[in-house]
Scaffold this active site. Structure first.
Site, mmCIF file in Angstrom:
data_model
loop_
_atom_site.group_PDB
_atom_site.id
_atom_site.type_symbol
_atom_site.label_atom_id
_atom_site.label_comp_id
_atom_site.label_asym_id
_atom_site.label_seq_id
_atom_site.Cartn_x
_atom_site.Cartn_y
_atom_site.Cartn_z
ATOM 1 N N SER A 223 4.654 -44.706 26.908
ATOM 2 C CA SER A 223 5.992 -45.272 27.065
ATOM 3 C C SER A 223 7.001 -44.293 27.656
ATOM 4 C CB SER A 223 6.523 -45.788 25.722
ATOM 5 O OG SER A 223 6.909 -44.726 24.902
ATOM 6 N N LYS B 242 11.488 -40.833 21.942
ATOM 7 C CA LYS B 242 12.215 -41.751 22.808
ATOM 8 C C LYS B 242 13.523 -41.117 23.271
ATOM 9 C CE LYS B 242 9.532 -45.427 22.629
ATOM 10 N NZ LYS B 242 8.393 -44.676 22.084
#
Length: 229
Positions: free
Chosen positions: A150, A188
């Site tokens: 991701s 993230k």
């Protein structure tokens, strides 16, 4: 002032050291405090370190040292000068410089962190990784292995090792290790949106996750990456 869980963990570690001569494993600490994940134990140990009650000893697995107990200004046990001199943590990087590699630091490698779906990542430290001192700045650091895709558009690939400076502060746009709901850990990009916090992937095939501010705790900020080919 310690929380109840911090106090319970500190006293359990101290009792284990008194009875066995070595610190308990993360599994033993998790069971003693009736916690569901090792990440909760890691968070408690970090808090105790920051408050000066506990420290991790360099180059040793399962090596926690009690620096002081509540109400005490000095450690409950003192080592011989030769022993303590060998275990001084230099440069505040979390581990001492390698004697055979004077320009390298051995950082604790805590486990795999999800760059896709969050997973428990901060496991019992039993491994280390040598990192050039030039890649690190002031503060305490640790390393995590990336699992998932991701963050590929930020140049972070599955199997990379990310270097993290421990801390709970981050600016908008920083790539951080985020603890979600005190259980899930993920890598993230952090964005603050009003009263909410967004954890953004760097892959258009993954969704942005948005949480209330009380659900996300920053565990550290990305400062470097190591890749093996």
């Amino acid at each position: 002032m310690l929380t109840r869980k911090q106090h319970e963990l500190l006293m359990f570690i101290n009792q284990h050291l008194e009875e066995t001569g070595f610190s308990p494993s993360f599994d033993e600490m998790k069971a003693a405090l009736d916690l569901k994940s090792k990440s909760g134990i890691h968070r408690l140990i970090t808090a105790l370190e920051e408050r000066g009650f506990l420290r991790r000893r360099a180059h040793r697995a399962r090596a926690l040292e009690i620096m002081r107990l509540p109400g005490s200004a000095v450690p409950p046990r003192m080592e011989a000068p030769e022993s303590s001199a060998q275990n001084v943590v230099q440069g505040n990087f979390g581990r001492s410089p390698r004697q055979d590699k004077p320009n390298a630091i051995t950082l604790p490698l805590f486990g795999r962190i999800a760059a896709g779906s969050p997973i428990e990542a901060l496991r019992d430290q039993g491994q280390g990784i040598d990192v050039p001192m030039s890649m690190l700045s002031a503060g305490e650091h640790y390393a995590l292995e990336v699992a998932g895709d991701s963050m590929i558009e930020a140049g972070i690939l599955d199997g990379d090792t990310v270097l993290i400076r421990r801390g709970d502060a981050a600016e908008n746009g920083d790539i951080v290790v985020a603890l979600v709901d005190e259980n899930e850990v993920t890598l993230k990009r952090l964005r603050r949106r009003g009263n909410s916090i967004a954890l953004e992937p760097a892959n258009r095939n993954h969704e942005i996750r948005i949480f209330g501010p009380d659900r996300v705790q920053v565990q550290g900020k990305l400062i470097g990456l190591i890749r093996n080919y």
